[in-house]
Design an enzyme around this catalytic site. Sequence first.
Site, PDB file in Angstrom:
ATOM      1  N   ASP A   1      36.676  60.673   7.999  1.00  0.00           N
ATOM      2  CA  ASP A   1      37.771  60.383   7.075  1.00  0.00           C
ATOM      3  C   ASP A   1      38.497  59.136   7.559  1.00  0.00           C
ATOM      4  O   ASP A   1      38.940  59.071   8.700  1.00  0.00           O
ATOM      5  CB  ASP A   1      38.742  61.566   7.047  1.00  0.00           C
ATOM      6  CG  ASP A   1      39.738  61.487   5.903  1.00  0.00           C
ATOM      7  OD1 ASP A   1      40.172  60.373   5.562  1.00  0.00           O
ATOM      8  OD2 ASP A   1      40.097  62.558   5.356  1.00  0.00           O
TER       9      ASP A   1
ATOM     10  N   THR B   1      22.895  60.491   6.973  1.00  0.00           N
ATOM     11  CA  THR B   1      23.688  61.642   6.572  1.00  0.00           C
ATOM     12  C   THR B   1      23.634  61.772   5.056  1.00  0.00           C
ATOM     13  O   THR B   1      23.141  60.886   4.354  1.00  0.00           O
ATOM     14  CB  THR B   1      25.155  61.483   7.009  1.00  0.00           C
ATOM     15  OG1 THR B   1      25.794  60.516   6.166  1.00  0.00           O
ATOM     16  CG2 THR B   1      25.264  61.041   8.470  1.00  0.00           C
ATOM     17  N   GLU B   2      24.175  62.859   4.543  1.00  0.00           N
ATOM     18  CA  GLU B   2      24.243  63.027   3.083  1.00  0.00           C
ATOM     19  C   GLU B   2      25.074  61.916   2.444  1.00  0.00           C
ATOM     20  O   GLU B   2      24.683  61.341   1.420  1.00  0.00           O
ATOM     21  CB  GLU B   2      24.860  64.386   2.737  1.00  0.00           C
ATOM     22  CG  GLU B   2      24.026  65.585   3.169  1.00  0.00           C
ATOM     23  CD  GLU B   2      24.365  66.079   4.558  1.00  0.00           C
ATOM     24  OE1 GLU B   2      23.849  67.140   4.948  1.00  0.00           O
ATOM     25  OE2 GLU B   2      25.135  65.396   5.275  1.00  0.00           O
ATOM     26  N   TYR B   3      26.218  61.611   3.056  1.00  0.00           N
ATOM     27  CA  TYR B   3      27.071  60.544   2.534  1.00  0.00           C
ATOM     28  C   TYR B   3      26.356  59.198   2.578  1.00  0.00           C
ATOM     29  O   TYR B   3      26.462  58.390   1.652  1.00  0.00           O
ATOM     30  CB  TYR B   3      28.375  60.462   3.329  1.00  0.00           C
ATOM     31  CG  TYR B   3      29.416  61.466   2.929  1.00  0.00           C
ATOM     32  CD1 TYR B   3      30.012  61.422   1.667  1.00  0.00           C
ATOM     33  CD2 TYR B   3      29.834  62.450   3.813  1.00  0.00           C
ATOM     34  CE1 TYR B   3      30.971  62.336   1.298  1.00  0.00           C
ATOM     35  CE2 TYR B   3      30.798  63.379   3.458  1.00  0.00           C
ATOM     36  CZ  TYR B   3      31.369  63.321   2.201  1.00  0.00           C
ATOM     37  OH  TYR B   3      32.327  64.229   1.841  1.00  0.00           O
TER      38      TYR B   3
ATOM     39  N   LYS C   1      46.182  55.252   5.415  1.00  0.00           N
ATOM     40  CA  LYS C   1      47.609  54.975   5.531  1.00  0.00           C
ATOM     41  C   LYS C   1      48.008  54.855   7.003  1.00  0.00           C
ATOM     42  O   LYS C   1      47.572  55.632   7.839  1.00  0.00           O
ATOM     43  CB  LYS C   1      48.423  56.069   4.848  1.00  0.00           C
ATOM     44  CG  LYS C   1      48.191  56.132   3.344  1.00  0.00           C
ATOM     45  CD  LYS C   1      49.037  57.221   2.687  1.00  0.00           C
ATOM     46  CE  LYS C   1      48.777  57.255   1.188  1.00  0.00           C
ATOM     47  NZ  LYS C   1      49.570  58.322   0.506  1.00  0.00           N
TER      48      LYS C   1
ATOM     49  N   GLU D   1      32.527  71.152  13.206  1.00  0.00           N
ATOM     50  CA  GLU D   1      32.964  70.994  11.814  1.00  0.00           C
ATOM     51  C   GLU D   1      34.189  71.870  11.589  1.00  0.00           C
ATOM     52  O   GLU D   1      34.152  73.076  11.848  1.00  0.00           O
ATOM     53  CB  GLU D   1      31.845  71.371  10.848  1.00  0.00           C
ATOM     54  CG  GLU D   1      32.221  71.320   9.385  1.00  0.00           C
ATOM     55  CD  GLU D   1      32.782  69.974   8.956  1.00  0.00           C
ATOM     56  OE1 GLU D   1      33.905  69.954   8.388  1.00  0.00           O
ATOM     57  OE2 GLU D   1      32.103  68.943   9.189  1.00  0.00           O
TER      58      GLU D   1
ATOM     59  N   GLU E   1      28.012  65.901  17.733  1.00  0.00           N
ATOM     60  CA  GLU E   1      28.442  65.255  16.490  1.00  0.00           C
ATOM     61  C   GLU E   1      29.762  65.874  16.062  1.00  0.00           C
ATOM     62  O   GLU E   1      29.870  67.093  15.911  1.00  0.00           O
ATOM     63  CB  GLU E   1      27.412  65.410  15.369  1.00  0.00           C
ATOM     64  CG  GLU E   1      27.841  64.635  14.116  1.00  0.00           C
ATOM     65  CD  GLU E   1      26.892  64.781  12.928  1.00  0.00           C
ATOM     66  OE1 GLU E   1      27.072  64.025  11.962  1.00  0.00           O
ATOM     67  OE2 GLU E   1      25.994  65.648  12.975  1.00  0.00           O
TER      68      GLU E   1
ATOM     69  N   ASP F   1      30.967  53.703   5.885  1.00  0.00           N
ATOM     70  CA  ASP F   1      30.859  52.756   4.777  1.00  0.00           C
ATOM     71  C   ASP F   1      32.190  52.057   4.533  1.00  0.00           C
ATOM     72  O   ASP F   1      32.291  51.210   3.650  1.00  0.00           O
ATOM     73  CB  ASP F   1      30.438  53.479   3.492  1.00  0.00           C
ATOM     74  CG  ASP F   1      31.530  54.409   2.988  1.00  0.00           C
ATOM     75  OD1 ASP F   1      32.067  55.191   3.812  1.00  0.00           O
ATOM     76  OD2 ASP F   1      31.863  54.346   1.797  1.00  0.00           O
TER      77      ASP F   1
END
Length: 213
Positions: free
Chosen positions: A118, A191-193, A122, A69, A44, A154
């Site tokens: 992320d 996931t948390e998000y 842009k 991470e 991951e 999302d």
Amino acid sequence: MRQRNKPWAEDMFAEHPQFVPANAPERKGNWKEVFENDNPIHLEVGIGKGQFIIGMAKRNPDVNFVGLELSASVMVSALEKLIEEGVTNVRLLNENAQDLTAIFEGDEVNRVYLNFSDPWPKNRHEKRRLTYKSFLDLYRFVMKPDGEVHFKTDNQGLFEYSLHSFSAYGMILNQVSLDLHRSEMENNVMTEYEEKFSAKGSRIYRCEAQFRS
């Protein structure tokens, strides 16, 4: 929201080498020895606080999970959770995804998970997106010939971009979902998000992209 800096995080990593192996590049080509078995390796990229990778590891004890991470202050939360849960088939690395080929040998990884990366919306930041072609090059090198990238977000814009990026790379798209939580997919580990966004009614997008062998 900006993550609070935790200057003690690296000390905690050093205190738990069974979960956070030191000198990751020295493990290149020898991750089976790190886990002391021949189980497949799932990676991951961007683990956040670790809810997904730990949940997947608990459900799949015959798979070895490695979590990357970049933020030490974020990863330490995952380590705390890992210690509490006592899951043995997870290793965490405080490393940059751009360094994947320094950490893993070719064909060493079976699957890559990208969860709520992320979006870098842009145009000038396109090369930073984890589904940009240069990152796909890295995944392809470290993965088995028919390895898969499992992607969740999302962000509709990032999802559309990623589908195009996968297709342009020649990957096979499977299990494309425009609304995951209203689909027939079973055993989804959130996931948390994902929990936060779905609770607000946000649509979750998901796909599996497979490299051609």
